[in-house]
Enzyme design. Sequence first.
Site, PDB file in Angstrom:
ATOM      1  N   PRO A   1      19.525  46.644  65.328  1.00  0.00           N
ATOM      2  CA  PRO A   1      20.740  46.819  66.122  1.00  0.00           C
ATOM      3  C   PRO A   1      20.664  46.084  67.464  1.00  0.00           C
ATOM      4  O   PRO A   1      19.923  46.476  68.341  1.00  0.00           O
ATOM      5  CB  PRO A   1      20.827  48.336  66.341  1.00  0.00           C
ATOM      6  CG  PRO A   1      19.962  48.935  65.287  1.00  0.00           C
ATOM      7  CD  PRO A   1      18.862  47.932  65.072  1.00  0.00           C
ATOM      8  N   GLU A   2      21.386  45.012  67.571  1.00  0.00           N
ATOM      9  CA  GLU A   2      21.491  44.307  68.841  1.00  0.00           C
ATOM     10  C   GLU A   2      22.967  44.300  69.211  1.00  0.00           C
ATOM     11  O   GLU A   2      23.759  45.010  68.592  1.00  0.00           O
ATOM     12  CB  GLU A   2      20.885  42.903  68.712  1.00  0.00           C
ATOM     13  CG  GLU A   2      19.445  43.004  68.194  1.00  0.00           C
ATOM     14  CD  GLU A   2      18.562  41.809  68.471  1.00  0.00           C
ATOM     15  OE1 GLU A   2      18.876  41.021  69.381  1.00  0.00           O
ATOM     16  OE2 GLU A   2      17.537  41.668  67.786  1.00  0.00           O
TER      17      GLU A   2
ATOM     18  N   LYS B   1      24.174  47.418  74.192  1.00  0.00           N
ATOM     19  CA  LYS B   1      23.750  48.158  73.011  1.00  0.00           C
ATOM     20  C   LYS B   1      24.208  49.614  73.054  1.00  0.00           C
ATOM     21  O   LYS B   1      23.748  50.436  72.267  1.00  0.00           O
ATOM     22  CB  LYS B   1      22.225  48.056  72.873  1.00  0.00           C
ATOM     23  CG  LYS B   1      21.782  46.595  72.679  1.00  0.00           C
ATOM     24  CD  LYS B   1      20.400  46.481  72.097  1.00  0.00           C
ATOM     25  CE  LYS B   1      19.367  46.273  73.160  1.00  0.00           C
ATOM     26  NZ  LYS B   1      18.021  46.082  72.567  1.00  0.00           N
TER      27      LYS B   1
END
Length: 263
Positions: free
Chosen positions: A2-3, A51
Amino acid sequence: MPEGDTVYNTARVIERGLLGEVLTRSDFRVPQLATTDLSGFTVAESASRGKHLLLRLTRGEKRFTLHSHLRMEGAWRTYRPGERWNGRPAHLIRVALHSRKAVAVGYHLHEVALFPTAEESKLDYLGPDLLGADWDPDEAARRLAAQPDVTIAEALLDQRNLAGVGNLYKAETLFLRGVWPWRPVREVDDLHGMVTLAQKLVANNKGRWTQTTTGSLRRGETSYVYGRKAQPCRRCGTAIRKAELGERVTYWCPFCQPETPKD
Ligand SMILES: [Zn+2]
Protein backbone atom coordinates in the site's frame (compact mmCIF):
# COMPACT_ATOMS: atom_id res chain seq x y z
CA MET A 1 2.37 -2.77 -1.10
CA PRO A 2 0.00 0.00 0.00
CA GLU A 3 1.57 3.22 -1.19
CA GLY A 4 -0.04 6.46 -2.28
CA ASP A 5 -1.70 4.95 -5.34
CA THR A 6 -3.18 2.02 -3.38
CA VAL A 7 -4.62 4.36 -0.78
CA TYR A 8 -5.99 6.63 -3.50
CA ASN A 9 -7.62 3.66 -5.23
CA THR A 10 -9.02 2.44 -1.93
CA ALA A 11 -10.63 5.83 -1.34
CA ARG A 12 -12.33 5.45 -4.74
CA VAL A 13 -13.62 1.98 -3.80
CA ILE A 14 -15.25 3.30 -0.64
CA GLU A 15 -16.55 6.28 -2.62
CA ARG A 16 -18.25 4.05 -5.17
CA GLY A 17 -19.86 2.00 -2.42
CA LEU A 18 -20.86 4.59 0.12
CA LEU A 19 -20.71 8.15 -1.19
CA GLY A 20 -23.91 9.98 -0.32
CA GLU A 21 -25.23 6.97 1.60
CA VAL A 22 -26.63 7.17 5.10
CA LEU A 23 -25.04 4.65 7.43
CA THR A 24 -27.56 2.29 8.97
CA ARG A 25 -25.09 0.63 11.29
CA SER A 26 -21.41 0.69 12.21
CA ASP A 27 -19.42 -2.06 13.83
CA PHE A 28 -16.00 -1.16 15.22
CA ARG A 29 -13.68 -3.91 16.34
CA VAL A 30 -10.99 -1.68 17.75
CA PRO A 31 -11.09 -0.98 21.49
CA GLN A 32 -10.93 2.79 21.24
CA LEU A 33 -14.11 2.91 19.12
CA ALA A 34 -15.91 -0.18 20.41
CA THR A 35 -18.95 1.82 21.58
CA THR A 36 -19.05 4.26 18.67
CA ASP A 37 -22.26 4.31 16.64
CA LEU A 38 -22.21 6.10 13.30
CA SER A 39 -25.74 5.24 12.23
CA GLY A 40 -27.48 8.24 10.73
CA PHE A 41 -24.26 9.76 9.42
CA THR A 42 -23.97 10.44 5.70
CA VAL A 43 -20.75 9.59 3.88
CA ALA A 44 -19.89 12.96 2.40
CA GLU A 45 -16.40 12.32 1.09
CA SER A 46 -13.81 9.57 0.76
CA ALA A 47 -10.35 11.06 0.44
CA SER A 48 -6.72 10.12 0.71
CA ARG A 49 -3.79 12.17 1.84
CA GLY A 50 -0.53 10.41 1.24
CA LYS A 51 -1.04 7.02 2.82
CA HIS A 52 -3.88 8.15 5.10
CA LEU A 53 -7.53 7.43 4.33
CA LEU A 54 -10.06 10.03 5.40
CA LEU A 55 -13.74 9.20 5.35
CA ARG A 56 -15.72 12.36 6.00
CA LEU A 57 -19.10 11.94 7.64
CA THR A 58 -21.85 14.44 8.34
CA ARG A 59 -24.99 14.46 10.39
CA GLY A 60 -26.75 17.79 10.67
CA GLU A 61 -24.11 20.22 11.82
CA LYS A 62 -21.74 17.46 12.90
CA ARG A 63 -18.66 16.83 10.79
CA PHE A 64 -16.48 13.86 11.63
CA THR A 65 -13.57 12.16 9.91
CA LEU A 66 -12.90 8.46 10.20
CA HIS A 67 -9.17 8.06 9.78
CA SER A 68 -7.37 4.84 8.90
CA HIS A 69 -3.96 3.79 7.70
CA LEU A 70 -3.24 0.67 5.65
CA ARG A 71 0.46 0.26 6.57
CA MET A 72 1.65 -3.01 5.02
CA GLU A 73 -1.41 -5.25 5.07
CA GLY A 74 -4.51 -3.10 5.50
CA ALA A 75 -7.36 -3.05 2.99
CA TRP A 76 -10.93 -1.93 2.55
CA ARG A 77 -13.49 -3.94 0.57
CA THR A 78 -17.10 -3.17 -0.24
CA TYR A 79 -19.89 -5.71 -0.49
CA ARG A 80 -23.53 -5.65 -1.37
CA PRO A 81 -25.83 -6.07 1.62
CA GLY A 82 -26.13 -9.78 2.34
CA GLU A 83 -23.08 -10.66 0.26
CA ARG A 84 -20.45 -12.82 1.92
CA TRP A 85 -17.42 -10.88 3.18
CA ASN A 86 -14.68 -12.90 1.59
CA GLY A 87 -11.89 -10.32 1.42
CA ARG A 88 -9.84 -11.47 4.39
CA PRO A 89 -10.23 -13.64 7.50
CA ALA A 90 -12.92 -12.30 9.82
CA HIS A 91 -10.53 -11.79 12.73
CA LEU A 92 -8.78 -9.08 10.71
CA ILE A 93 -11.92 -6.96 10.46
CA ARG A 94 -11.50 -3.66 12.26
CA VAL A 95 -14.62 -1.86 11.09
CA ALA A 96 -17.75 -2.44 9.03
CA LEU A 97 -19.89 0.44 7.81
CA HIS A 98 -23.36 -0.58 6.65
CA SER A 99 -25.70 1.30 4.34
CA ARG A 100 -28.68 0.22 2.26
CA LYS A 101 -26.53 0.11 -0.85
CA ALA A 102 -23.25 -1.35 0.36
CA VAL A 103 -21.15 -2.42 3.30
CA ALA A 104 -17.56 -1.19 3.54
CA VAL A 105 -15.30 -3.48 5.55
CA GLY A 106 -11.85 -2.42 6.74
CA TYR A 107 -9.33 -5.21 7.34
CA HIS A 108 -6.11 -5.03 9.34
CA LEU A 109 -6.27 -1.24 9.56
CA HIS A 110 -4.01 0.85 11.73
CA GLU A 111 -4.55 4.16 13.45
CA VAL A 112 -8.33 3.85 13.26
CA ALA A 113 -9.63 7.07 14.79
CA LEU A 114 -12.69 9.28 14.67
CA PHE A 115 -12.30 13.01 15.20
CA PRO A 116 -13.98 16.27 14.22
CA THR A 117 -13.13 17.05 10.59
CA ALA A 118 -11.65 20.38 11.70
CA GLU A 119 -8.92 18.35 13.40
CA GLU A 120 -7.66 16.97 10.10
CA SER A 121 -5.15 19.79 10.46
CA LYS A 122 -3.21 17.34 12.67
CA LEU A 123 -2.08 15.80 9.37
CA ASP A 124 -0.58 19.08 8.22
CA TYR A 125 2.87 17.77 9.11
CA LEU A 126 2.64 15.64 5.96
CA GLY A 127 4.58 16.84 2.95
CA PRO A 128 2.94 17.54 -0.40
CA ASP A 129 0.63 14.69 -1.41
CA LEU A 130 1.83 13.08 -4.62
CA LEU A 131 -1.73 12.47 -5.72
CA GLY A 132 -3.28 15.58 -4.20
CA ALA A 133 -4.72 18.41 -6.25
CA ASP A 134 -2.14 20.63 -4.56
CA TRP A 135 0.92 18.50 -5.37
CA ASP A 136 3.92 20.83 -5.17
CA PRO A 137 7.26 19.44 -6.38
CA ASP A 138 9.13 22.60 -5.38
CA GLU A 139 7.95 22.28 -1.80
CA ALA A 140 8.73 18.54 -1.73
CA ALA A 141 12.26 19.19 -3.03
CA ARG A 142 12.69 22.00 -0.51
CA ARG A 143 11.72 19.70 2.35
CA LEU A 144 14.13 17.00 1.17
CA ALA A 145 16.94 19.52 0.91
CA ALA A 146 16.31 20.59 4.50
CA GLN A 147 17.69 17.20 5.66
CA PRO A 148 21.07 17.21 3.89
CA ASP A 149 22.68 14.45 5.92
CA VAL A 150 19.90 11.88 5.69
CA THR A 151 20.22 9.13 3.08
CA ILE A 152 18.10 9.87 0.03
CA ALA A 153 16.29 6.54 0.50
CA GLU A 154 15.15 7.44 4.01
CA ALA A 155 14.31 11.02 3.01
CA LEU A 156 12.02 9.79 0.23
CA LEU A 157 10.17 7.54 2.68
CA ASP A 158 9.73 10.32 5.23
CA GLN A 159 6.10 11.36 4.80
CA ARG A 160 6.92 14.82 6.17
CA ASN A 161 8.87 15.47 2.96
CA LEU A 162 6.42 14.11 0.45
CA ALA A 163 3.37 11.99 1.19
CA GLY A 164 2.67 8.78 -0.67
CA VAL A 165 6.03 7.21 -1.48
CA GLY A 166 6.61 3.79 0.07
CA ASN A 167 9.38 1.26 -0.28
CA LEU A 168 8.52 0.17 -3.83
CA TYR A 169 8.45 3.62 -5.39
CA LYS A 170 11.47 4.68 -3.37
CA ALA A 171 13.60 1.84 -4.76
CA GLU A 172 12.33 2.29 -8.30
CA THR A 173 12.77 6.06 -8.33
CA LEU A 174 16.36 5.75 -7.13
CA PHE A 175 17.11 3.15 -9.80
CA LEU A 176 15.65 5.26 -12.59
CA ARG A 177 17.64 8.29 -11.38
CA GLY A 178 20.82 6.20 -11.07
CA VAL A 179 21.26 7.17 -7.43
CA TRP A 180 22.86 4.95 -4.78
CA PRO A 181 20.27 4.61 -1.97
CA TRP A 182 22.78 5.52 0.79
CA ARG A 183 23.79 8.80 -0.87
CA PRO A 184 23.16 11.71 1.51
CA VAL A 185 20.57 14.18 0.26
CA ARG A 186 23.17 16.94 -0.06
CA GLU A 187 25.01 14.91 -2.73
CA VAL A 188 21.94 14.32 -4.89
CA ASP A 189 22.04 16.64 -7.88
CA ASP A 190 18.47 17.16 -8.92
CA LEU A 191 15.97 16.74 -6.10
CA HIS A 192 13.24 18.36 -8.16
CA GLY A 193 13.72 15.76 -10.89
CA MET A 194 13.69 13.05 -8.24
CA VAL A 195 10.34 14.02 -6.71
CA THR A 196 8.81 14.71 -10.11
CA LEU A 197 9.69 11.19 -11.23
CA ALA A 198 8.39 9.65 -7.98
CA GLN A 199 5.09 11.47 -8.48
CA LYS A 200 4.83 10.27 -12.05
CA LEU A 201 5.46 6.64 -11.10
CA VAL A 202 2.78 6.72 -8.40
CA ALA A 203 0.27 8.63 -10.54
CA ASN A 204 0.68 6.13 -13.39
CA ASN A 205 -0.91 3.47 -11.20
CA LYS A 206 -3.99 5.43 -10.22
CA GLY A 207 -7.07 3.42 -11.04
CA ARG A 208 -5.47 -0.04 -11.08
CA TRP A 209 -4.20 -2.39 -8.38
CA THR A 210 -1.20 -3.78 -10.21
CA GLN A 211 1.69 -1.49 -9.42
CA THR A 212 4.15 -1.17 -12.25
CA THR A 213 7.08 1.12 -12.84
CA THR A 214 8.28 -0.54 -16.03
CA GLY A 215 5.06 -0.14 -17.98
CA SER A 216 4.52 -3.90 -18.08
CA LEU A 217 1.63 -5.40 -16.16
CA ARG A 218 2.92 -8.96 -16.59
CA ARG A 219 3.82 -10.82 -13.46
CA GLY A 220 7.55 -10.62 -12.78
CA GLU A 221 8.02 -7.63 -15.10
CA THR A 222 6.49 -4.84 -13.07
CA SER A 223 9.63 -3.49 -11.37
CA TYR A 224 13.26 -2.73 -12.17
CA VAL A 225 14.81 -3.56 -8.82
CA TYR A 226 12.14 -3.90 -6.13
CA GLY A 227 11.66 -7.54 -5.11
CA ARG A 228 14.30 -8.69 -7.62
CA LYS A 229 17.22 -9.69 -5.39
CA ALA A 230 19.92 -11.57 -7.35
CA GLN A 231 18.01 -11.25 -10.61
CA PRO A 232 19.74 -9.51 -13.54
CA CYS A 233 19.28 -5.76 -13.89
CA ARG A 234 16.96 -5.04 -16.80
CA ARG A 235 19.43 -2.47 -18.10
CA CYS A 236 22.89 -3.89 -17.50
CA GLY A 237 22.48 -7.50 -16.37
CA THR A 238 24.24 -7.02 -13.03
CA ALA A 239 22.66 -8.94 -10.15
CA ILE A 240 20.24 -6.75 -8.18
CA ARG A 241 21.17 -6.42 -4.53
CA LYS A 242 19.06 -6.18 -1.40
CA ALA A 243 20.07 -4.83 2.00
CA GLU A 244 18.68 -3.17 5.08
CA LEU A 245 18.66 0.58 5.03
CA GLY A 246 17.29 2.33 8.08
CA GLU A 247 14.19 0.46 9.17
CA ARG A 248 13.44 -0.97 5.73
CA VAL A 249 15.12 -3.03 3.07
CA THR A 250 16.11 -1.61 -0.23
CA TYR A 251 17.00 -2.98 -3.64
CA TRP A 252 19.49 -1.51 -6.07
CA CYS A 253 21.72 -2.23 -9.03
CA PRO A 254 25.36 -1.70 -8.02
CA PHE A 255 26.32 -0.82 -11.59
CA CYS A 256 23.46 1.54 -12.51
CA GLN A 257 23.44 3.12 -9.03
CA PRO A 258 27.14 3.28 -8.18
CA GLU A 259 28.42 4.31 -4.79
CA THR A 260 30.78 6.68 -6.53
CA PRO A 261 28.92 8.64 -9.20
CA LYS A 262 30.14 8.25 -12.77
CA ASP A 263 30.96 11.51 -14.53
ZN1 LIG B 1 22.01 -2.10 -13.82
